[in-house]
Design a protein around this motif. Structure first.
Motif, PDB file in Angstrom:
ATOM      1  N   TYR A 189       0.801  -1.216   0.000  1.00  0.00           N
ATOM      2  CA  TYR A 189       0.000   0.000   0.000  1.00  0.00           C
ATOM      3  C   TYR A 189       0.843   1.281   0.000  1.00  0.00           C
ATOM      4  CZ  TYR A 189      -3.711  -3.285   1.030  1.00  0.00           C
ATOM      5  OH  TYR A 189      -4.580  -4.356   0.957  1.00  0.00           O
ATOM      6  N   ARG A 190       2.134   1.134  -0.219  1.00  0.00           N
ATOM      7  CA  ARG A 190       2.994   2.312  -0.266  1.00  0.00           C
ATOM      8  C   ARG A 190       4.068   2.121  -1.321  1.00  0.00           C
ATOM      9  NH1 ARG A 190       7.845   2.139   2.253  1.00  0.00           N
ATOM     10  NH2 ARG A 190       7.710   4.333   2.860  1.00  0.00           N
ATOM     11  N   VAL A 191       4.600   3.222  -1.813  1.00  0.00           N
ATOM     12  CA  VAL A 191       5.692   3.186  -2.779  1.00  0.00           C
ATOM     13  C   VAL A 191       7.004   3.266  -2.025  1.00  0.00           C
ATOM     14  CG1 VAL A 191       6.784   4.381  -4.705  1.00  0.00           C
ATOM     15  CG2 VAL A 191       4.285   4.253  -4.567  1.00  0.00           C
ATOM     16  N   GLY A 192       7.895   2.328  -2.270  1.00  0.00           N
ATOM     17  CA  GLY A 192       9.189   2.356  -1.619  1.00  0.00           C
ATOM     18  C   GLY A 192       9.525   1.050  -0.927  1.00  0.00           C
ATOM     19  N   TYR A 193      10.613   1.080  -0.201  1.00  0.00           N
ATOM     20  CA  TYR A 193      11.118  -0.104   0.499  1.00  0.00           C
ATOM     21  C   TYR A 193      10.595  -0.134   1.924  1.00  0.00           C
ATOM     22  CZ  TYR A 193      14.469  -2.946   3.149  1.00  0.00           C
ATOM     23  OH  TYR A 193      15.046  -3.858   3.989  1.00  0.00           O
ATOM     24  N   LEU A 194      10.068  -1.276   2.337  1.00  0.00           N
ATOM     25  CA  LEU A 194       9.649  -1.506   3.723  1.00  0.00           C
ATOM     26  C   LEU A 194      10.246  -2.842   4.151  1.00  0.00           C
ATOM     27  CD1 LEU A 194       8.094  -0.921   6.278  1.00  0.00           C
ATOM     28  CD2 LEU A 194       6.031  -1.815   5.191  1.00  0.00           C
ATOM     29  N   GLY A 195      11.272  -2.790   4.999  1.00  0.00           N
ATOM     30  CA  GLY A 195      11.980  -4.008   5.380  1.00  0.00           C
ATOM     31  C   GLY A 195      11.972  -4.237   6.874  1.00  0.00           C
ATOM     32  N   TRP A 196      12.626  -5.304   7.283  1.00  0.00           N
ATOM     33  CA  TRP A 196      12.676  -5.676   8.696  1.00  0.00           C
ATOM     34  C   TRP A 196      13.964  -6.426   8.982  1.00  0.00           C
ATOM     35  CZ3 TRP A 196       9.167  -7.277   5.072  1.00  0.00           C
ATOM     36  CH2 TRP A 196       9.337  -8.575   4.572  1.00  0.00           C
ATOM     37  N   GLU A 197      14.393  -6.334  10.230  1.00  0.00           N
ATOM     38  CA  GLU A 197      15.579  -7.051  10.683  1.00  0.00           C
ATOM     39  C   GLU A 197      15.284  -8.548  10.680  1.00  0.00           C
ATOM     40  OE1 GLU A 197      17.709  -7.215  14.918  1.00  0.00           O
ATOM     41  OE2 GLU A 197      17.781  -5.218  13.982  1.00  0.00           O
ATOM     42  N   ALA A 198      16.239  -9.334  10.204  1.00  0.00           N
ATOM     43  CA  ALA A 198      16.021 -10.775  10.036  1.00  0.00           C
ATOM     44  C   ALA A 198      15.603 -11.453  11.338  1.00  0.00           C
ATOM     45  CB  ALA A 198      17.281 -11.430   9.479  1.00  0.00           C
ATOM     46  N   THR A 199      16.137 -10.996  12.456  1.00  0.00           N
ATOM     47  CA  THR A 199      15.812 -11.638  13.739  1.00  0.00           C
ATOM     48  C   THR A 199      14.362 -11.414  14.157  1.00  0.00           C
ATOM     49  OG1 THR A 199      16.608  -9.677  14.915  1.00  0.00           O
ATOM     50  CG2 THR A 199      18.190 -11.480  14.556  1.00  0.00           C
ATOM     51  N   LEU A 200      13.699 -10.442  13.533  1.00  0.00           N
ATOM     52  CA  LEU A 200      12.312 -10.143  13.889  1.00  0.00           C
ATOM     53  C   LEU A 200      11.304 -10.767  12.920  1.00  0.00           C
ATOM     54  CD1 LEU A 200      12.599  -6.322  14.721  1.00  0.00           C
ATOM     55  CD2 LEU A 200      12.743  -8.264  16.296  1.00  0.00           C
ATOM     56  N   ALA A 201      11.785 -11.416  11.890  1.00  0.00           N
ATOM     57  CA  ALA A 201      10.901 -11.869  10.808  1.00  0.00           C
ATOM     58  C   ALA A 201       9.742 -12.720  11.300  1.00  0.00           C
ATOM     59  CB  ALA A 201      11.710 -12.632   9.764  1.00  0.00           C
ATOM     60  N   ASN A 202       9.991 -13.609  12.244  1.00  0.00           N
ATOM     61  CA  ASN A 202       8.949 -14.539  12.697  1.00  0.00           C
ATOM     62  C   ASN A 202       8.240 -14.095  13.972  1.00  0.00           C
ATOM     63  OD1 ASN A 202       9.369 -16.428  10.576  1.00  0.00           O
ATOM     64  ND2 ASN A 202      11.209 -17.164  11.634  1.00  0.00           N
ATOM     65  N   ALA A 203       8.540 -12.906  14.454  1.00  0.00           N
ATOM     66  CA  ALA A 203       7.874 -12.404  15.661  1.00  0.00           C
ATOM     67  C   ALA A 203       6.379 -12.257  15.400  1.00  0.00           C
ATOM     68  CB  ALA A 203       8.477 -11.067  16.071  1.00  0.00           C
ATOM     69  N   PRO A 204       5.527 -12.839  16.260  1.00  0.00           N
ATOM     70  CA  PRO A 204       4.080 -12.774  16.022  1.00  0.00           C
ATOM     71  C   PRO A 204       3.523 -11.373  16.289  1.00  0.00           C
ATOM     72  CG  PRO A 204       4.534 -13.874  18.097  1.00  0.00           C
ATOM     73  CD  PRO A 204       5.865 -13.634  17.448  1.00  0.00           C
ATOM     74  N   VAL A 205       2.657 -10.936  15.393  1.00  0.00           N
ATOM     75  CA  VAL A 205       2.051  -9.608  15.495  1.00  0.00           C
ATOM     76  C   VAL A 205       0.539  -9.749  15.404  1.00  0.00           C
ATOM     77  CG1 VAL A 205       1.776  -7.362  14.355  1.00  0.00           C
ATOM     78  CG2 VAL A 205       4.044  -8.411  14.524  1.00  0.00           C
ATOM     79  N   SER A 206      -0.169  -9.047  16.267  1.00  0.00           N
ATOM     80  CA  SER A 206      -1.631  -9.024  16.235  1.00  0.00           C
ATOM     81  C   SER A 206      -2.115  -7.586  16.304  1.00  0.00           C
ATOM     82  CB  SER A 206      -2.222  -9.821  17.407  1.00  0.00           C
ATOM     83  OG  SER A 206      -1.871 -11.186  17.337  1.00  0.00           O
ATOM     84  N   GLY A 207      -3.231  -7.327  15.649  1.00  0.00           N
ATOM     85  CA  GLY A 207      -3.807  -5.984  15.699  1.00  0.00           C
ATOM     86  C   GLY A 207      -4.584  -5.661  14.447  1.00  0.00           C
ATOM     87  N   ASN A 208      -5.292  -4.539  14.481  1.00  0.00           N
ATOM     88  CA  ASN A 208      -6.019  -4.021  13.326  1.00  0.00           C
ATOM     89  C   ASN A 208      -5.269  -2.795  12.814  1.00  0.00           C
ATOM     90  OD1 ASN A 208      -7.822  -5.970  14.102  1.00  0.00           O
ATOM     91  ND2 ASN A 208      -9.439  -4.570  14.714  1.00  0.00           N
ATOM     92  N   PHE A 209      -4.814  -2.855  11.580  1.00  0.00           N
ATOM     93  CA  PHE A 209      -3.941  -1.818  11.051  1.00  0.00           C
ATOM     94  C   PHE A 209      -4.545  -1.188   9.795  1.00  0.00           C
ATOM     95  CE2 PHE A 209      -1.268  -5.197  12.941  1.00  0.00           C
ATOM     96  CZ  PHE A 209      -0.852  -4.499  14.068  1.00  0.00           C
TER      97      PHE A 209
END
Length: 318
Positions: free
Chosen positions: A265-285
């Protein structure tokens, strides 16, 4: 949409595109110019195709041949209107650029589509028979109202709710499959390895283009159809399809999956640190403001958002 009569054959358009490359983008010798003049004089269709390409200042050289043919055949014989010129000016900017920005900002599919959305945009249309079409971010679809009404998904993701009580059959075509439906509500999304078909209401018949006979997909089912055939996916949760309301609902999803979705939903790069890749996330965004959603996730879990520019975000551990 305006139609052209007569329609220029694909071979003629291909030849005109080839001559545009030789004449417009190179320095042709006398022999090449004479050959071009002979080709131009040989048929009225040749001259018509050449005029249409020149009206676009040769920018179709960078388009796939199939897209160029489809777009040129939609152009009127008369001078291009201001709206059309603006669309092709946008294309010229895009094909002159490199990397993902050109692809995300002005993909060629939008030029031949009847319905399209920009990155970050969701739109809804009521079709002539009363059916409702939704397109998700960065999507494009074309419409053909014939004996069987057909939508061709050229890019991205669509949701179709056929008119209730209407016996008219619908067919949605993607590069991987055809979905036939009457009195149904379903989604089709182009993925890296095929088309994901999700049915929310009714029953649809799916035919994989790779091979195989049509098979039914009922409400509450989800299938991935690709070159290797078709296989069922886990049933979608109640939160599936929240994109139509501008939301992404996550229930213990890996951070990598959540950010990959928000990145659509955005133009550009959106990345994450490899150690966080599998961290569970919950919420309404919110998908309407993905940057705000990323900041909300980072605050909730004690992470940090590194922002180099408005187009470059990365989530990392604090």
């Amino acid at each position: 949409m305006s139609r052209i009569s007569p329609k220029i054959p694909p071979a003629v358009l291909d030849a005109a595109i080839g001559w545009s490359l030789k004449i417009t983008f190179n320095t042709p010798d006398a022999q090449a110019r004479q050959a071009f003049e002979r080709w131009l004089a040989a048929d009225e269709l040749h001259r018509s195709a050449w005029q249409r390409i020149q009206s676009l200042h040769g920018q179709f050289a960078a388009l796939p041949a199939q897209a160029a043919r489809a777009t040129l055949n939609k152009l009127p014989d008369t001078r291009l209107q201001r709206r059309q010129l603006l669309k092709f000016a946008m294309l010229a900017t895009a094909v002159g650029a490199t990397g993902w920005t050109a692809e995300r900002q002005a993909p060629w599919q939008r030029l031949i589509a009847d319905y399209s959305t920009r990155t970050g945009e969701h739109r809804r249309w009521t079709l002539p028979d009363g059916s409702v079409l939704d397109l998700n971010t960065d999507s494009a679809a074309s419409l053909a109202l014939e004996e069987v009404h057909q939508l061709t998904l050229l890019r991205g993701e669509l949701a179709l709710a056929t008119a209730r009580g209407n016996p008219q059959s619908w067919r949605v075509e993607t590069p991987d499959c055809e979905v036939a439906a009457t009195d149904a509500r379903f989604e089709a999304r182009l993925m890296a390895h095929g088309t994901c078909v999700t049915v929310a209401q009714g029953l649809v018949m799916v035919t994989a283009k790779a091979a195989g006979a049509p098979f039914p997909v009922a409400a509450g089912e989800q299938w991935l159809v690709g070159k290797a055939g078709a296989r069922p996916l886990p049933a979608p949760g109640a939160e599936h399809g929240a994109w139509r309301d501008g939301m992404l609902i996550a229930r213990s999803l890996p951070l990598s999956q959540v950010l990959a979705e928000l990145g659509r939903y955005r133009v550009g790069y959106l990345g994450w640190e490899a150690t966080l890749a599998n961290a569970p996330v919950s919420g309404n965004f919110s998908t309407v403001n993905p940057e705000q959603s990323v900041a909300l996730i980072a605050r909730a879990y004690g992470w940090r958002v590194r922002q180099v520019s408005r187009y470059w975000l990365r989530v990392s551990a604090a």
